[in-house]
Design a protein around this motif. Structure first.
Motif, PDB file in Angstrom:
ATOM      1  N   ALA A 981       0.831  -1.213   0.000  1.00 37.87           N
ATOM      2  CA  ALA A 981       0.000   0.000   0.000  1.00 37.87           C
ATOM      3  C   ALA A 981       0.859   1.253   0.000  1.00 37.87           C
ATOM      4  O   ALA A 981       1.874   1.331   0.679  1.00 37.87           O
ATOM      5  CB  ALA A 981      -0.922  -0.006   1.221  1.00 37.87           C
ATOM      6  N   GLY A 982       0.421   2.236  -0.761  1.00 37.62           N
ATOM      7  CA  GLY A 982       1.115   3.511  -0.815  1.00 37.62           C
ATOM      8  C   GLY A 982       0.309   4.613  -0.154  1.00 37.62           C
ATOM      9  O   GLY A 982      -0.540   4.373   0.705  1.00 37.62           O
ATOM     10  N   ASP A 983       0.538   5.850  -0.600  1.00 39.47           N
ATOM     11  CA  ASP A 983      -0.113   7.023  -0.032  1.00 39.47           C
ATOM     12  C   ASP A 983      -1.437   7.260  -0.761  1.00 39.47           C
ATOM     13  O   ASP A 983      -1.755   6.623  -1.761  1.00 39.47           O
ATOM     14  CB  ASP A 983       0.806   8.227  -0.170  1.00 39.47           C
ATOM     15  N   ILE A 984      -2.216   8.192  -0.270  1.00 38.13           N
ATOM     16  CA  ILE A 984      -3.474   8.577  -0.913  1.00 38.13           C
ATOM     17  C   ILE A 984      -3.330   9.973  -1.486  1.00 38.13           C
ATOM     18  O   ILE A 984      -2.711  10.850  -0.873  1.00 38.13           O
ATOM     19  CB  ILE A 984      -4.652   8.505   0.086  1.00 38.13           C
ATOM     20  N   ASN A 985      -3.853  10.143  -2.702  1.00 35.95           N
ATOM     21  CA  ASN A 985      -3.844  11.460  -3.341  1.00 35.95           C
ATOM     22  C   ASN A 985      -4.891  12.332  -2.662  1.00 35.95           C
ATOM     23  O   ASN A 985      -6.091  12.030  -2.715  1.00 35.95           O
ATOM     24  CB  ASN A 985      -4.150  11.302  -4.834  1.00 35.95           C
ATOM     25  N   ARG A 986      -4.422  13.370  -1.981  1.00 32.93           N
ATOM     26  CA  ARG A 986      -5.342  14.183  -1.188  1.00 32.93           C
ATOM     27  C   ARG A 986      -6.313  14.981  -2.055  1.00 32.93           C
ATOM     28  O   ARG A 986      -7.323  15.463  -1.561  1.00 32.93           O
ATOM     29  CB  ARG A 986      -4.540  15.154  -0.306  1.00 32.93           C
ATOM     30  N   VAL A 987      -6.025  15.109  -3.355  1.00 34.25           N
ATOM     31  CA  VAL A 987      -6.900  15.882  -4.236  1.00 34.25           C
ATOM     32  C   VAL A 987      -7.976  14.983  -4.844  1.00 34.25           C
ATOM     33  O   VAL A 987      -9.178  15.251  -4.756  1.00 34.25           O
ATOM     34  CB  VAL A 987      -6.079  16.580  -5.347  1.00 34.25           C
ATOM     35  N   THR A 988      -7.530  13.863  -5.468  1.00 33.32           N
ATOM     36  CA  THR A 988      -8.475  12.982  -6.163  1.00 33.32           C
ATOM     37  C   THR A 988      -9.049  11.898  -5.278  1.00 33.32           C
ATOM     38  O   THR A 988     -10.062  11.288  -5.608  1.00 33.32           O
ATOM     39  CB  THR A 988      -7.783  12.315  -7.356  1.00 33.32           C
ATOM     40  N   GLY A 989      -8.376  11.627  -4.153  1.00 33.67           N
ATOM     41  CA  GLY A 989      -8.828  10.550  -3.278  1.00 33.67           C
ATOM     42  C   GLY A 989      -8.376   9.183  -3.709  1.00 33.67           C
ATOM     43  O   GLY A 989      -8.733   8.192  -3.077  1.00 33.67           O
ATOM     44  N   PHE A1014      -5.185  -3.487  -8.854  1.00 32.54           N
ATOM     45  CA  PHE A1014      -5.711  -2.789  -7.699  1.00 32.54           C
ATOM     46  C   PHE A1014      -4.740  -1.691  -7.288  1.00 32.54           C
ATOM     47  O   PHE A1014      -3.567  -1.686  -7.682  1.00 32.54           O
ATOM     48  CB  PHE A1014      -5.877  -3.727  -6.495  1.00 32.54           C
ATOM     49  N   LYS A1015      -5.222  -0.792  -6.464  1.00 33.62           N
ATOM     50  CA  LYS A1015      -4.367   0.144  -5.753  1.00 33.62           C
ATOM     51  C   LYS A1015      -4.744   0.082  -4.286  1.00 33.62           C
ATOM     52  O   LYS A1015      -5.930   0.085  -3.939  1.00 33.62           O
ATOM     53  CB  LYS A1015      -4.505   1.566  -6.301  1.00 33.62           C
ATOM     54  N   PHE A1016      -3.690  -0.004  -3.440  1.00 36.33           N
ATOM     55  CA  PHE A1016      -3.899   0.004  -2.000  1.00 36.33           C
ATOM     56  C   PHE A1016      -3.296   1.295  -1.441  1.00 36.33           C
ATOM     57  O   PHE A1016      -2.289   1.796  -1.968  1.00 36.33           O
ATOM     58  CB  PHE A1016      -3.173  -1.155  -1.309  1.00 36.33           C
TER      59      PHE A1016
END
Length: 1024
Positions: A981-989, A1014-1016
């Motif tokens: 799992a990586g980070d979350i894009n704070r703009v697009t979610g 998938f993306k985690f």
């Protein structure tokens, strides 16, 4: 004469002539058939044993012998239809051959080893064993030495990694990053070539699956005798690893019942259930099960993969001068599949016999083991070898309600030879089977078997032995020195001395074998910090090295005693391997162990040995690749006995050899065990022993007077403490001033005593896995990376939390453990209280040996930290399927939280079923259909909790209706601390998946690819 009569006479003459020709041809055919059988070489495989387990990447020692009265021409080793090694006869008329070689497995599963010998008449004989290999326990990492200009980012890019992963792999990394000269642990890179290298040994046709001449009584080939099990069955081994009674008993035995099978008496060393046998006492209520209920002695059964495995253990103790039998409470087991993991589970019961502890372990054996033992099958009886008729005969009387059998298997010394039909109670056997080498014996055995689908259950062996006595001479062979030239190399460098290594190998003289092992990448033998290794263009005195104990020889001196029959030869051979680290994925890969050198000496005839008249002779072996020269000495031992000095006028003398050392952690006293391996008694001599530190400083001496140690006898002496605190890392120096004249000091002065530094164990926790099974459990994988074994010691563990002190409920003590140097043991802690498990979500530490009650080389690596848990989100981003399958495609996607082992799934987090997909792109020109998903509430699972000792398990089932490949299921496991799992894009979610871990599932069938991506992302990204 009437013409009709004349015609009839002509016809009768022609018929008679044809009949005569057919008789002659038949006679010739049977004569050739008999000659072929009589010329069949007898092949025996000494090593490895049938059904042994090995790891990929490590050398397997193969040693075999062949005999044939009419002479031999060649001997070959084949593994899985590939030629590994071969030797040709150098002297015509040679009747005995011996071949010693190493082979490195690169894949796991069943491996078939066939040794084939060819007689002078061109007739082949062969023997076969099967071994099973499993993936190496190597963690898929290597080492990198930091150079000037390197940064963490550049090193990560070079090894296909990330700076974050390198930081995880190197917890002791300085805040400023690595400095030139530092050793970094890095992931292994993928091989540069997918093509495996050709096997050593040359070409040739693989051995025929037909075991020999087409005799009527040999209907089955060797390959047909070893079928695979069905996919629905698992092969399980039930071991009793510890047994303890709290009351005193004179004898103890147990009945072990498996499933519905009749309980069997254990121990059963002689395979006779009518024999009254008992376990061996170890003291303080413990009973020895090592050779009677562990390893190959433990029962094996096939069982459905999805059903709990039932077993019972009922023990009986005897007391009162063996007149009173006392029954213990029966131990009933119902072991679920998730516990078929090789982990030891203790059970304690109380009853009339008092308290009883039984520790069991169920191991999931290779699913390709072809033969399972069925104790309910009737065993053949009255097995006999009829030399006059050249036959092995037996009888078979099954129970009236027993299923019919399909045949009998024939073995020699455990090597499968062939099989015969069920209605045949005899088989012809070659003359060599009645005439083993002088002084030796052959164990001929018969088993009954059935064919049940792909499963071939087999009965116990019924045996008869053939032997020869008083017709042999013993030969002493001493391996004196090793000279190396350029040893090559594979580019790997381990933490060791020398240019290659650490090395291990074997020396053989006929059927005798001597091995050595310089160890692994750990603290080495003799108290050294690193294993020795071997250097190019160097000479090694093997006698001196063995005396110092620095190469781990299997004998205290590099010498073996073997036997040579009056019509036989002495064959001496040697082989050395280079142990490597890393993954072994294909032959020639850097992670595979390499064959450094091997060779065999031309045969030395019995007449040559007799002509030497007991004189010590010297010869040498030049390896086939020219890298090594082995020098050895040999001589006949007078009067058929071993152990003389070999020099006239020298009386029998003792020689003390170090065996073991034990330091009492309370009193500080040191117990030293020695053995007299000389030719004379240690008779009322004073025995002085000095203890030293590994760097040679003396800790003190103590002399014991009037010590008597007979030849081959053992003696343990206790040395008082020399300091207030116990000193564990000590070296033993026997007779430091040479006060007593000993054998090898007098016989040429070749040997003197040196300090022996046995070293210490060193325990390290590799993994900690939470498991749910009748409560909360932690499975802790402990590795002994030290130089010495951990033997029969209780191991303590402590669980620590950040928010509260340790309490008594957080400390666990195991039953006595045995972990060899370099070995690994999974130890189960629990059950844990629910409140303890609740606190684990915030992170915790597990420490082995927290009070340092076990002496170790280092206590700095005893702590294992499990990080705090976090929350994870999952987002389905893309589906790709073949173009012509888009309209029919469906997929079920399930995610679970589970254990690190993957055996247990605790809770489900995702349950998606996707049908009737509206494809974004479905073009015949691209041959695929694609569907892309944005932040879709239907196929996004936002923020669920996961703990630092749990895994994320993806199970994807692809469905393709109305096809022969209707469905396929793929499983992926994502491990902490990142779970891919990586980070979350704070703009697009949207999630930005960790680039290190591929997050997706692919199913390949009938040349088509189905792909999901998938993306985690995780909440604690960047907080490590």
């Amino acid at each position: 004469m009437d013409k009709s009569i004349k015609r009839w006479l002509i016809v009768l003459g022609v018929v008679f002539l044809i009949g005569l020709i057919l008789i002659v041809l038949a006679f010739g055919w049977f004569a050739r058939r008999g000659k072929a059988f009589d010329s069949r070489p007898l092949v025996l495989i000494i090593s490895p044993d049938n059904y042994n387990q090995y790891q990929t990447g490590e050398g397997v020692l193969i040693q075999a012998t062949a005999r044939e009265y009419n002479g031999l021409s060649r001997m070959e080793i084949w593994v899985n239809d590939s030629l590994v090694d071969a030797v040709d006869v150098e002297v015509e008329g040679t009747t005995n051959l011996e071949l010693l070689s190493y082979w490195v497995p690169t894949s796991d599963g069943r491996q078939q080893i066939i040794v084939r010998a060819t007689s002078s008449d061109g007739v082949d004989g062969q023997g076969m064993v099967e071994i099973y290999t499993s993936a190496s326990k190597d963690d898929g990492t290597g080492k990198y030495i930091v150079e000037d200009g390197d940064t963490l980012a550049s090193i990560a890019e070079e090894h296909g990694s990330s700076a974050e992963e390198l930081t995880d792999l190197n917890p002791g990394l300085a805040p400023g990053g690595p400095a030139p000269g530092d050793d970094l642990i890095v992931p292994d890179t993928e091989p540069s070539s997918d093509e495996p290298s050709a096997p050593e040994g040359g070409g040739g046709e693989p051995p025929s699956i037909d075991p020999g001449p087409p005799l009527v009584e040999f209907p089955f080939s060797i390959v047909e005798m070893v079928r695979l099990n069905t996919e629905e069955m698992s092969t399980l081994r039930l071991e009793v690893t510890a047994l303890r009674t709290w009351e005193e008993y004179e004898r103890l035995h147990c009945y072990v019942g498996i499933a519905e099978l009749l309980p069997q008496w254990y121990p059963d060393r002689d395979r006779n259930q009518a024999t009254d046998e008992s376990f061996e006492k170890l003291g303080r209520g413990w009973w020895n099960t090592d050779e009677t209920m562990q390893g190959d002695a433990a029962p094996v059964i096939q069982w459905p993969v999805d059903q709990p495995f039932p077993a019972s253990i009922f023990c009986v103790g005897t007391t009162g001068g063996l007149t009173e039998a006392v029954d213990f409470e029966k131990v009933e087991l119902n072991i679920p599949p998730e516990q078929w993991n090789g982990i030891k589970y203790p059970v304690t019961v109380d009853g009339l016999g008092g308290r009883l502890l039984v520790e069991t372990r169920v191991s999931l054996e290779s699913t390709s083991i072809p033969i399972r033992l069925d104790p309910t099958m009737t065993v053949p009886t009255n097995v006999r070898a009829d030399e006059e008729d050249g036959r092995l005969e037996w009888e078979y009387y099954p129970e009236a309600d027993e299923l019919p059998i399909d045949g009998f298997r024939i073995y020699v010394d455990g090597t499968l030879q062939w099989a015969v039909n069920a209605d045949t109670w005899f088989t012809r056997i070659p003359a060599e089977w009645f005439d083993p080498p002088c002084g030796e014996s052959y164990s001929l055995s018969v088993t009954a078997f059935r064919v049940e689908g792909d499963d071939w259950p087999e009965s116990f062996h019924a045996r008869v032995e053939t032997e020869q006595t008083d017709c042999t001479r013993q030969v002493e062979v001493t391996f004196v020195s090793l000279e190396t030239y350029h040893l090559g190399g594979d580019g790997d460098y381990e933490e060791r001395g020398g240019d290659v290594g650490p090395a291990y190998g074997a020396f053989g003289a006929n059927r005798a074998r001597l091995t050595f092992d310089q160890g692994r990448e750990r603290r080495g033998w003799g108290g050294l910090d690193r294993p020795d290794g071997l250097s190019h263009d160097s000479s090694y005195d093997l006698i001196e090295i063995a005396a110092m104990g620095s190469w781990g020889f299997s004998n205290p001196e590099p010498m073996v005693i073997t036997e040579v029959p009056v019509d036989g030869v002495l064959r001496v051979s040697a082989g050395i391997m280079d142990r490597d680290t890393g993954r072994c994925r294909y032959e020639g890969d850097n992670g595979c162990d390499d064959r450094l050198c091997s060779g065999t000496h031309p045969p030395i005839t019995f007449d040559e040995l007799i002509a030497s008249d007991g004189e010590m002779l010297r010869s040498e072996i030049l390896s086939r690749n020219g890298r090594c020269r082995f020098v050895f000495e040999y001589r006949l031992v007078d009067d058929g006995s071993a152990g003389g000095t070999g020099d006239e006028g020298i009386p029998p003398l003792p020689w003390l050899h170090y065996i073991d050392l034990d330091v009492d952690p309370i009193s500080g006293e040191t117990a030293v065990e020695v053995q007299n391996i000389g030719t004379g008694e240690w008779a009322d001599f004073p025995l002085t022993i000095e203890l030293q530190t590994p760097d040679g400083a003396s800790l003190g001496r103590h002399t014991f007077y009037d010590v008597e140690i007979p030849v081959d006898g053992h003696e343990t002496v206790t040395i008082p403490a020399f300091s207030e605190e116990p000193i564990f890392d000590v070296c033993v120096f026997i007779d430091p001033d040479d006060d007593v004249v000993e054998l090898y000091e007098r016989a040429g002065g070749a040997l003197i005593h040196y300090p022996i530094c046995p070293g210490l164990p060193d325990l390290r926790i590799d993994t900690v896995s939470y498991e749910e099974r009748d409560g909360n459990w932690l499975d802790v994988t402990v590795q002994n990376i030290g130089a010495d074994d951990l033997e029969n010691r209780v191991v303590a563990f402590e669980i620590r939390f950040l928010d509260r002190p340790v309490t008594i409920t957080d400390r666990f003590f195991t039953v006595p453990q045995n972990i060899p140097a370099g070995g690994t043991q999974v130890i189960s802690l629990g059950p844990l209280e629910d409140r303890v498990r609740a606190n684990m979500g915030l992170g915790y530490d597990v420490e082995v040996n927290p009070d340092s009650t076990i002496a170790e080389e280092s206590y700095e690596n005893n702590l294992f930290s499990v990080r705090e848990g976090t929350r994870v989100a999952i987002h389905l981003t893309e589906i790709t399927v073949p173009y012509d399958r888009g309209d029919e495609f469906g997929v079920d996607i399930n995610f679970y939280i589970g254990s690190l082992s993957g055996h247990t799934r605790y809770r489900q987090t995702v349950d998606w079923s996707i049908r009737d997909i509206d494809w974004d792109n479905c073009r015949e020109s691209r041959d695929v259909c694609n569907r892309y998903y944005g932040i879709d509430i239907d196929y996004s699972q936002l923020w669920f909790d996961i703990r630092g000792d749990e895994t994320l398990i993806a199970e994807v089932t692809f469905r393709q209706p109305d096809t022969s490949w209707e469905r396929g299921t793929e499983t992926r496991i994502y491990y902490p601390p990142h779970w891919g799992a990586g980070d979350i894009n704070r703009v697009t979610g949207e999630c930005t998946t960790d680039e290190l871990t591929p997050v997706g599932v692919r199913w390949i069938s009938h040349r088509y690819d189905w792909d999901l991506e998938f993306k985690f992302c995780r909440e604690n990204y960047g907080e490590e």
